[in-house]
Design an enzyme around this catalytic site. Sequence first.
Site, PDB file in Angstrom:
ATOM      1  N   ARG A 188      32.908  80.145  44.649  1.00 17.05           N
ATOM      2  CA  ARG A 188      32.426  79.078  45.529  1.00 17.05           C
ATOM      3  C   ARG A 188      33.347  77.864  45.455  1.00 17.05           C
ATOM      4  O   ARG A 188      33.685  77.253  46.478  1.00 17.05           O
ATOM      5  CB  ARG A 188      30.999  78.710  45.150  1.00 17.05           C
ATOM      6  CG  ARG A 188      30.010  79.851  45.312  1.00 17.05           C
ATOM      7  CD  ARG A 188      28.686  79.578  44.600  1.00 17.05           C
ATOM      8  NE  ARG A 188      27.992  78.441  45.202  1.00 17.05           N
ATOM      9  CZ  ARG A 188      26.901  77.895  44.669  1.00 17.05           C
ATOM     10  NH1 ARG A 188      26.423  78.351  43.515  1.00 17.05           N
ATOM     11  NH2 ARG A 188      26.309  76.888  45.285  1.00 17.05           N
ATOM     12  N   THR A 215      23.076  84.677  45.094  1.00 20.68           N
ATOM     13  CA  THR A 215      24.123  85.694  45.198  1.00 20.68           C
ATOM     14  C   THR A 215      23.510  87.061  44.927  1.00 20.68           C
ATOM     15  O   THR A 215      22.737  87.231  43.989  1.00 20.68           O
ATOM     16  CB  THR A 215      25.259  85.418  44.192  1.00 20.68           C
ATOM     17  OG1 THR A 215      25.854  84.157  44.486  1.00 20.68           O
ATOM     18  CG2 THR A 215      26.336  86.491  44.270  1.00 20.68           C
ATOM     19  N   LEU A 264      24.730  86.153  37.893  1.00 25.34           N
ATOM     20  CA  LEU A 264      24.957  85.834  39.298  1.00 25.34           C
ATOM     21  C   LEU A 264      24.056  84.662  39.652  1.00 25.34           C
ATOM     22  O   LEU A 264      22.942  84.548  39.145  1.00 25.34           O
ATOM     23  CB  LEU A 264      24.628  87.026  40.200  1.00 25.34           C
ATOM     24  CG  LEU A 264      25.484  88.283  40.052  1.00 25.34           C
ATOM     25  CD1 LEU A 264      24.968  89.385  40.982  1.00 25.34           C
ATOM     26  CD2 LEU A 264      26.951  88.001  40.340  1.00 25.34           C
ATOM     27  N   ASP A 265      24.545  83.787  40.549  1.00 26.02           N
ATOM     28  CA  ASP A 265      23.716  82.673  41.006  1.00 26.02           C
ATOM     29  C   ASP A 265      22.452  83.201  41.680  1.00 26.02           C
ATOM     30  O   ASP A 265      22.416  84.334  42.176  1.00 26.02           O
ATOM     31  CB  ASP A 265      24.493  81.809  42.003  1.00 26.02           C
ATOM     32  CG  ASP A 265      25.697  81.132  41.377  1.00 26.02           C
ATOM     33  OD1 ASP A 265      25.669  80.900  40.160  1.00 26.02           O
ATOM     34  OD2 ASP A 265      26.650  80.843  42.112  1.00 26.02           O
ATOM     35  N   LYS A 266      21.447  82.361  41.751  1.00 32.48           N
ATOM     36  CA  LYS A 266      20.156  82.739  42.326  1.00 32.48           C
ATOM     37  C   LYS A 266      20.306  83.382  43.698  1.00 32.48           C
ATOM     38  O   LYS A 266      19.675  84.414  43.987  1.00 32.48           O
ATOM     39  CB  LYS A 266      19.265  81.499  42.429  1.00 32.48           C
ATOM     40  CG  LYS A 266      17.948  81.729  43.150  1.00 32.48           C
ATOM     41  CD  LYS A 266      17.180  80.428  43.316  1.00 32.48           C
ATOM     42  CE  LYS A 266      15.910  80.641  44.139  1.00 32.48           C
ATOM     43  NZ  LYS A 266      15.187  79.368  44.374  1.00 32.48           N
TER      44      LYS A 266
END
Length: 315
Positions: A240, A144, A140-142
């Site tokens: 996104r 998220t 997961l992105d930082k």
Amino acid sequence: MVAPDSREHRAPPEARGERLDQHLARAFPELTRSRIRGLIDAGHVRVDGRPVKAAARLRGGELLSLHVPPPVAAVPQAEALPLEVLHEDRDLVVVNKAAGMVVHPGAGHASGTLVNALLHRVKDLAGVGGELRPGIVHRLDKDTTGCMAVAKNEQALVALQKAFKTRAVEKTYLALVHGHPKAEGRIETLYGRHPVHRQRFTGKVKEGKSAVTVFRTRELFEGAALVEVDLLTGRTHQIRVHLSESGHPLLCDALYGAGRKGKGHVAEAQAQLGRQALHAWKLSFAHPRTGKVLTLEAPVPEDLTSCMRVLRTGA
């Protein structure tokens, strides 16, 4: 400490002409091919008692000996960081990743990552890739939040990686977006790195991997909406990118929605949130050992619920 593991395997006649690393990956499916190549390169694999290279071709009938040494301590250090665990057993752990937490140590993030937290929290790691470290199955992105599955041993890692690759995992997200998307939709594109902005990805490429996103609009606000998203493929930044390129970027997405400024309550909600409005809400998959379906749900974080309260005042 995990004990060393020695195995033997007789190559069948039909293995003639196969690469050694490919054959061993099929013979020992609980080990990744990259792990097997590492063992070969380190001299832990022998063919009829002789060390060989990964690309060596088999004749059929050889005795293949494989020695798996006990895992060594991982380079990242264990850190006592806050970590919400949604599920844990001897094979895996599913966590609710917090906003702002990077998954892996790397440039600019030597500590304070999810891996550091897991090394402190998980006491029965059996080793992945020859190290006593957690097996990160997906990322997961930082900024998220939400469900992330992590393997405790190599067998679980291989099984979970296969499940994610073959789309045998259900992943549902919640997102706050600009504008009013249609009630539901399916976004299916080729996908790849942006030809100009190399830190970004795009669904507007002529060649690339398939990317499929399905969404349903759950609630409309003035100038914004709450959207439920099913991620059918797992490309980097996929939600996104797809939502942004369909005209509805995430609130506070600095990379894909920087040109979209909200007004009124949307602007107020953005100022309060300060991070991309994306949450990995639900995760469902077959357990790598038992085959029983696990369905986990990460509670919607307070910053997103507070953001929605602001948006509802203007709805």
